[in-house]
Motif scaffolding. Structure first.
Motif, PDB file in Angstrom:
ATOM      1  N   CYS A 107       1.304  21.441 -15.129  1.00 40.40           N
ATOM      2  CA  CYS A 107      -0.160  21.333 -15.032  1.00 40.40           C
ATOM      3  C   CYS A 107      -0.841  22.579 -15.602  1.00 40.40           C
ATOM      4  N   PRO A 108      -2.069  22.415 -16.125  1.00 41.35           N
ATOM      5  CA  PRO A 108      -2.816  23.578 -16.637  1.00 41.35           C
ATOM      6  C   PRO A 108      -2.955  24.656 -15.565  1.00 41.35           C
ATOM      7  N   LYS A 109      -2.973  25.922 -16.000  1.00 33.95           N
ATOM      8  CA  LYS A 109      -2.996  27.038 -15.055  1.00 33.95           C
ATOM      9  C   LYS A 109      -4.260  27.056 -14.189  1.00 33.95           C
ATOM     10  N   ASN A 110      -5.363  26.518 -14.722  1.00 36.08           N
ATOM     11  CA  ASN A 110      -6.615  26.547 -13.954  1.00 36.08           C
ATOM     12  C   ASN A 110      -6.789  25.310 -13.071  1.00 36.08           C
ATOM     13  N   CYS A 111      -5.822  24.410 -13.085  1.00 33.62           N
ATOM     14  CA  CYS A 111      -5.910  23.176 -12.296  1.00 33.62           C
ATOM     15  C   CYS A 111      -5.730  23.488 -10.807  1.00 33.62           C
ATOM     16  N   VAL A 112      -6.621  22.951  -9.993  1.00 34.26           N
ATOM     17  CA  VAL A 112      -6.517  23.102  -8.535  1.00 34.26           C
ATOM     18  C   VAL A 112      -5.582  22.035  -7.986  1.00 34.26           C
ATOM     19  N   PHE A 113      -4.701  22.432  -7.076  1.00 34.05           N
ATOM     20  CA  PHE A 113      -3.812  21.515  -6.367  1.00 34.05           C
ATOM     21  C   PHE A 113      -4.396  21.242  -4.982  1.00 34.05           C
ATOM     22  N   ALA A 114      -4.656  19.980  -4.672  1.00 30.05           N
ATOM     23  CA  ALA A 114      -5.111  19.579  -3.345  1.00 30.05           C
ATOM     24  C   ALA A 114      -3.955  18.892  -2.627  1.00 30.05           C
ATOM     25  N   ILE A 115      -3.518  19.483  -1.529  1.00 31.66           N
ATOM     26  CA  ILE A 115      -2.400  18.940  -0.754  1.00 31.66           C
ATOM     27  C   ILE A 115      -2.943  17.997   0.306  1.00 31.66           C
ATOM     28  N   ASN A 116      -2.578  16.719   0.198  1.00 35.06           N
ATOM     29  CA  ASN A 116      -2.988  15.745   1.205  1.00 35.06           C
ATOM     30  C   ASN A 116      -1.843  15.613   2.204  1.00 35.06           C
ATOM     31  N   THR A 117      -1.959  16.314   3.309  1.00 36.41           N
ATOM     32  CA  THR A 117      -0.897  16.318   4.312  1.00 36.41           C
ATOM     33  C   THR A 117      -1.492  16.170   5.701  1.00 36.41           C
ATOM     34  N   SER A 118      -0.708  15.605   6.596  1.00 37.08           N
ATOM     35  CA  SER A 118      -1.150  15.445   7.974  1.00 37.08           C
ATOM     36  C   SER A 118      -0.954  16.719   8.781  1.00 37.08           C
ATOM     37  N   CYS A 119       0.138  17.430   8.516  1.00 34.72           N
ATOM     38  CA  CYS A 119       0.490  18.532   9.419  1.00 34.72           C
ATOM     39  C   CYS A 119       1.110  19.746   8.751  1.00 34.72           C
ATOM     40  N   ILE A 120       1.665  19.622   7.559  1.00 36.48           N
ATOM     41  CA  ILE A 120       2.433  20.714   6.963  1.00 36.48           C
ATOM     42  C   ILE A 120       1.511  21.853   6.532  1.00 36.48           C
ATOM     43  N   SER A 121       1.933  23.080   6.758  1.00 37.87           N
ATOM     44  CA  SER A 121       1.149  24.264   6.423  1.00 37.87           C
ATOM     45  C   SER A 121       0.819  24.321   4.935  1.00 37.87           C
ATOM     46  N   ILE A 122      -0.463  24.512   4.620  1.00 37.71           N
ATOM     47  CA  ILE A 122      -0.913  24.642   3.234  1.00 37.71           C
ATOM     48  C   ILE A 122      -0.363  25.929   2.632  1.00 37.71           C
ATOM     49  N   THR A 123      -0.375  26.996   3.399  1.00 37.71           N
ATOM     50  CA  THR A 123       0.133  28.289   2.930  1.00 37.71           C
ATOM     51  C   THR A 123       1.609  28.195   2.566  1.00 37.71           C
ATOM     52  N   LYS A 124       2.373  27.499   3.392  1.00 41.28           N
ATOM     53  CA  LYS A 124       3.813  27.359   3.148  1.00 41.28           C
ATOM     54  C   LYS A 124       4.072  26.591   1.860  1.00 41.28           C
ATOM     55  N   LEU A 125       3.355  25.480   1.647  1.00 34.94           N
ATOM     56  CA  LEU A 125       3.552  24.698   0.428  1.00 34.94           C
ATOM     57  C   LEU A 125       3.030  25.441  -0.800  1.00 34.94           C
ATOM     58  N   ALA A 126       1.919  26.144  -0.649  1.00 31.05           N
ATOM     59  CA  ALA A 126       1.355  26.892  -1.783  1.00 31.05           C
ATOM     60  C   ALA A 126       2.335  27.930  -2.303  1.00 31.05           C
ATOM     61  N   SER A 127       3.198  28.445  -1.424  1.00 29.42           N
ATOM     62  CA  SER A 127       4.159  29.469  -1.834  1.00 29.42           C
ATOM     63  C   SER A 127       5.201  28.920  -2.802  1.00 29.42           C
ATOM     64  N   SER A 128       5.244  27.588  -2.964  1.00 27.56           N
ATOM     65  CA  SER A 128       6.159  26.962  -3.925  1.00 27.56           C
ATOM     66  C   SER A 128       5.581  26.977  -5.334  1.00 27.56           C
ATOM     67  N   THR A 129       4.359  27.494  -5.486  1.00 26.94           N
ATOM     68  CA  THR A 129       3.683  27.519  -6.783  1.00 26.94           C
ATOM     69  C   THR A 129       3.397  28.954  -7.206  1.00 26.94           C
ATOM     70  N   LYS A 130       2.931  29.105  -8.446  1.00 21.09           N
ATOM     71  CA  LYS A 130       2.488  30.409  -8.943  1.00 21.09           C
ATOM     72  C   LYS A 130       0.968  30.456  -9.022  1.00 21.09           C
ATOM     73  N   ARG A 131       0.303  29.587  -8.223  1.00 21.30           N
ATOM     74  CA  ARG A 131      -1.166  29.536  -8.206  1.00 21.30           C
ATOM     75  C   ARG A 131      -1.665  29.420  -6.771  1.00 21.30           C
ATOM     76  N   GLN A 132      -1.174  30.254  -5.890  1.00 17.48           N
ATOM     77  CA  GLN A 132      -1.483  30.102  -4.472  1.00 17.48           C
ATOM     78  C   GLN A 132      -2.989  30.159  -4.191  1.00 17.48           C
ATOM     79  N   ASP A 133      -3.736  30.872  -5.031  1.00 22.16           N
ATOM     80  CA  ASP A 133      -5.182  30.960  -4.833  1.00 22.16           C
ATOM     81  C   ASP A 133      -5.890  29.668  -5.229  1.00 22.16           C
ATOM     82  N   ARG A 134      -5.197  28.789  -5.960  1.00 23.59           N
ATOM     83  CA  ARG A 134      -5.801  27.541  -6.430  1.00 23.59           C
ATOM     84  C   ARG A 134      -5.200  26.333  -5.714  1.00 23.59           C
ATOM     85  N   VAL A 135      -4.764  26.541  -4.492  1.00 20.04           N
ATOM     86  CA  VAL A 135      -4.215  25.465  -3.665  1.00 20.04           C
ATOM     87  C   VAL A 135      -5.066  25.333  -2.411  1.00 20.04           C
TER      88      VAL A 135
END
Length: 281
Positions: A107-135
């Motif tokens: 995905c483009p570097k400026n693309c925002v990732f929106a995580i649709n989750t019921s319970c999983i930590s957003i911070t934890k999943l964002a750490s799987s990317t190199k764009r944590q500020d855009r999650v």
């Protein structure tokens, strides 16, 4: 925004894709098999026809016009030029993590990732990317088409710019957000899943029948749906997975899964999507 990526063609992915296409946006809907994608296409067509039936006074585009805006694909590389992404894959951390590791370099570097989750930590999943500020977390409610407000979740690194982009994205869909901070379950599911789980314990303990439990909430508390009807709508397997995440995250016995719920899921009785849960469909 012109082109939106939607990963996961289950119930939520179907609703989100339909809403986006109906407001004129191009959608890339990705899942792992043509069988799943074909089923999602049939469901979207059915939903659009229902919209036309129940909103006869409104100007609604034809099914063909809306469907032409959605690309149904198993190829993640088609996400290479999207403006925004909403991920909706199954409520299991390892599966979601593997998806982000795959799509992050595509995905483009400026693309925002929106995580649709019921319970999983957003911070934890964002750490799987190199764009944590855009999650950012975006907990859409079911049915997506009928819910004007979503629960949005700020991860540890989520920037103000990302929040503003997310607001504009939702405004395009005719929706607003209530922004909360990141801890597993956030607000809605830390509360609602306790209610649905305890309702299952009530059935297991033979205190009442499912219809009686739901009617008490609808007639006495004026809820639109009872907790067991809601559980069937969401999917009992999703409820169990979410409760497991909450139990693991907080190590608190109040989130232990009702044995009856787990037994029903093991039997394949997952609610509306399987044809049987606390009710038959």
């Amino acid at each position: 925004m012109k082109k939106i990526g939607v990963v996961g063609a289950g119930t939520m992915g179907i609703g989100i894709s339909q809403c986006l296409a109906q407001v004129g946006l191009e959608v890339i809907l990705v899942d792992i098999s043509d069988e799943i994608l074909n089923r999602s296409k049939r469901e979207i067509i059915k939903n659009i026809r229902y919209s036309a039936l129940f909103n006869k006074g409104e100007q609604i585009e034809s099914v063909d016009t809306v469907i032409e805006r959605i690309t149904f694909t198993t190829d993640y590389h088609l996400l290479s030029d999207i403006d925004f992404l909403v991920e909706n894959v199954t409520e299991k951390y390892e599966i979601k993590k593997s998806v982000y590791e795959l799509i992050d370099p595509i995905c483009p570097k400026n693309c925002v990732f929106a995580i649709n989750t019921s319970c999983i930590s957003i911070t934890k999943l964002a750490s799987s990317t190199k764009r944590q500020d855009r999650v950012i977390g975006m907990h859409f409610m079911n049915p997506v088409q009928m819910k004007p407000v979503i629960e949005a979740i700020r991860g540890f690194h989520t920037s103000d710019e990302t929040i503003n982009v997310a607001k504009k994205f939702l405004a395009t869909m005719g929706k607003q957000m209530i922004l909360v901070n990141d801890l597993p379950g956030f607000v809605s599911n830390r509360l609602s899943h306790l209610l649905m789980n305890e309702a299952a314990f009530v059935i297991q303990d033979q205190v009442a029948q499912p219809q009686d439990v739901d009617n008490i909430f609808k007639e006495c508390f004026n809820h639109a749906m009872g907790p067991l009807e809601t559980a069937d709508l969401i999917g009992l397997d999703t409820i169990v997975d979410s409760l497991d995440v909450l139990y693991e995250s907080y190590q608190d016995s109040k989130y232990r899964v009702c044995p009856l719920l787990r037994k029903m899921v093991d039997a394949g009785h997952c609610g509306r999507k399987s044809g049987r849960g606390f009710y038959d469909y």
